[in-house]
Design a protein around this motif. Sequence first.
Motif, PDB file in Angstrom:
ATOM      1  N   HIS A   1       1.016  -1.151  -0.025  1.00 45.93           N
ATOM      2  CA  HIS A   1      -0.101   0.000   0.169  1.00 45.93           C
ATOM      3  C   HIS A   1       0.935   1.211   0.037  1.00 45.93           C
ATOM      4  CE1 HIS A   1      -2.968   3.043   1.332  1.00 45.93           C
ATOM      5  NE2 HIS A   1      -3.803   2.132   1.040  1.00 45.93           N
TER       6      HIS A   1
ATOM      7  N   ASP B   1     -10.617   8.208   2.772  1.00 42.30           N
ATOM      8  CA  ASP B   1     -11.497   7.651   1.709  1.00 42.30           C
ATOM      9  C   ASP B   1     -11.140   6.102   1.371  1.00 42.30           C
ATOM     10  OD1 ASP B   1     -12.707  10.060   0.762  1.00 42.30           O
ATOM     11  OD2 ASP B   1     -11.001  10.598  -0.379  1.00 42.30           O
ATOM     12  N   ALA B   2     -10.400   5.590   2.430  1.00 40.95           N
ATOM     13  CA  ALA B   2     -10.048   4.086   2.224  1.00 40.95           C
ATOM     14  C   ALA B   2     -11.263   3.209   2.747  1.00 40.95           C
ATOM     15  CB  ALA B   2      -8.780   3.955   3.064  1.00 40.95           C
ATOM     16  N   PRO B   3     -11.515   1.853   2.126  1.00 44.03           N
ATOM     17  CA  PRO B   3     -12.252   1.106   2.506  1.00 44.03           C
ATOM     18  C   PRO B   3     -11.913   0.366   3.763  1.00 44.03           C
ATOM     19  CG  PRO B   3     -11.121   0.254   0.768  1.00 44.03           C
ATOM     20  CD  PRO B   3     -10.593   1.555   0.721  1.00 44.03           C
ATOM     21  N   LEU B   4     -12.737   0.252   4.824  1.00 46.15           N
ATOM     22  CA  LEU B   4     -12.317  -0.227   6.177  1.00 46.15           C
ATOM     23  C   LEU B   4     -12.901  -1.590   6.521  1.00 46.15           C
ATOM     24  CD1 LEU B   4     -12.564   3.180   7.826  1.00 46.15           C
ATOM     25  CD2 LEU B   4     -10.463   2.141   7.351  1.00 46.15           C
ATOM     26  N   ILE B   5     -12.031  -2.344   7.206  1.00 49.70           N
ATOM     27  CA  ILE B   5     -12.651  -3.582   7.797  1.00 49.70           C
ATOM     28  C   ILE B   5     -12.810  -3.428   9.320  1.00 49.70           C
ATOM     29  CG2 ILE B   5     -12.143  -6.055   8.011  1.00 49.70           C
ATOM     30  CD1 ILE B   5     -10.323  -5.784   5.622  1.00 49.70           C
TER      31      ILE B   5
ATOM     32  N   ARG C   1     -15.630   4.707   5.816  1.00 47.09           N
ATOM     33  CA  ARG C   1     -16.194   3.924   4.393  1.00 47.09           C
ATOM     34  C   ARG C   1     -15.967   2.393   4.902  1.00 47.09           C
ATOM     35  NH1 ARG C   1     -13.163   4.511  -0.616  1.00 47.09           N
ATOM     36  NH2 ARG C   1     -14.850   2.905  -1.092  1.00 47.09           N
ATOM     37  N   ILE C   2     -17.216   1.778   5.557  1.00 46.88           N
ATOM     38  CA  ILE C   2     -17.120   0.515   6.032  1.00 46.88           C
ATOM     39  C   ILE C   2     -17.229  -0.623   4.725  1.00 46.88           C
ATOM     40  CG2 ILE C   2     -17.922  -1.202   7.486  1.00 46.88           C
ATOM     41  CD1 ILE C   2     -18.638   1.025   9.523  1.00 46.88           C
ATOM     42  N   ALA C   3     -16.153  -1.312   4.569  1.00 47.23           N
ATOM     43  CA  ALA C   3     -16.061  -2.329   3.155  1.00 47.23           C
ATOM     44  C   ALA C   3     -16.889  -3.618   3.991  1.00 47.23           C
ATOM     45  CB  ALA C   3     -14.909  -2.233   2.724  1.00 47.23           C
ATOM     46  N   GLN C   4     -16.278  -3.932   5.164  1.00 46.46           N
ATOM     47  CA  GLN C   4     -16.820  -5.199   5.477  1.00 46.46           C
ATOM     48  C   GLN C   4     -16.623  -5.264   6.982  1.00 46.46           C
ATOM     49  OE1 GLN C   4     -14.882  -8.231   3.045  1.00 46.46           O
ATOM     50  NE2 GLN C   4     -15.848  -9.849   4.168  1.00 46.46           N
TER      51      GLN C   4
ATOM     52  N   SER D   1      -8.717  -6.521   0.597  1.00 45.54           N
ATOM     53  CA  SER D   1     -10.036  -5.883   0.968  1.00 45.54           C
ATOM     54  C   SER D   1     -10.378  -4.530   1.524  1.00 45.54           C
ATOM     55  CB  SER D   1     -10.713  -7.165   1.809  1.00 45.54           C
ATOM     56  OG  SER D   1     -10.519  -8.134   0.928  1.00 45.54           O
ATOM     57  N   GLY D   2      -9.377  -4.119   2.325  1.00 40.82           N
ATOM     58  CA  GLY D   2      -9.355  -2.722   3.195  1.00 40.82           C
ATOM     59  C   GLY D   2      -8.512  -2.565   4.184  1.00 40.82           C
TER      60      GLY D   2
END
Length: 299
Positions: free
Chosen positions: A169, A184-188, A214-217, A233-234
């Motif tokens: 990353h 702006d990152a997708p978060l787990i 930004r909750i992705a999972q 995935s995040g």
Amino acid sequence: MKSFLMVADTLHFGRAARALDMLPASLGRQIRILETRLDTKLFLRTTRNVALTEAGAAILEDARALVAQAEYLDEKVRSIRKSGTPVLKVGAIDSAAAGLMPQLLRFLRVEHPEIEVQLFEQKTIHLLPRLLSGSLDIAFCRPPDTRDPRIDFQTLFYETAVVALPTDHELAQRDEISIEDIADAPLIVPDRRSRPHSHDLTIKLFLDAGLTARIAQVAEEKHTIVNLVATGSGLAIVPRWTARISVPNVTFVPLSMRGGARRSKLILAAAWTRGTRDSQRDALLDTLDNNLKAIEDSA
């Protein structure tokens, strides 16, 4: 009852069945048997959602206590069979099991080599009922917002939050990362039902910065979260001791906070049943007090 608790905690029959190493049909049969015995529905089920009924919610904590008591009886009998020497039964959440306990046990072996410790790693929601049932002597956990008056809590220190991200990353080589860097990152994030402190930490850090996470999972276990980070995935905000979980292709970078605010940290406490006496538990706490600064510096 164990089947009921697993479904209540996950609100998903498939995940509950996998966690119990059962077929979904077998799990469903166990729930139907329990509902028949109690003559009431415990879950509202649709093709998409599972929810506790009023009756299911009402018996949830009693069910935890029953299962904990049954496990305590099993452990007590096994302990008597194995040895006449009493064993100090210690519970710990995952980050404490990875970071606190190895250090504490090393100090304990020096100061009290006669004490034998049995360690149980579980979430706070499972550890506290086991304290009340007597199957644990002490637990290292997150103190809940509403504390049971039957349990004593001693705040130890705050675990530092770090960002877990893939090694390739663009932020992985930084000395530290701010919330704005990952706006702006997708978060787990952890499931709030089982890990409210860790879940709320992420949400509040973003809110305090005027941002929305930004909750992705959503994932249940720290191992799962870190492995999802490895797949790209995040990103995830986790306790620093989580870095001791060895997962390839994951880097942990300190999270910077304005003025080093405590909000970037997670409280860790020792808990035991109020009014109980235990010389071995007291010896463990004395050892912890004697070496607290050294342990806290690594948290």
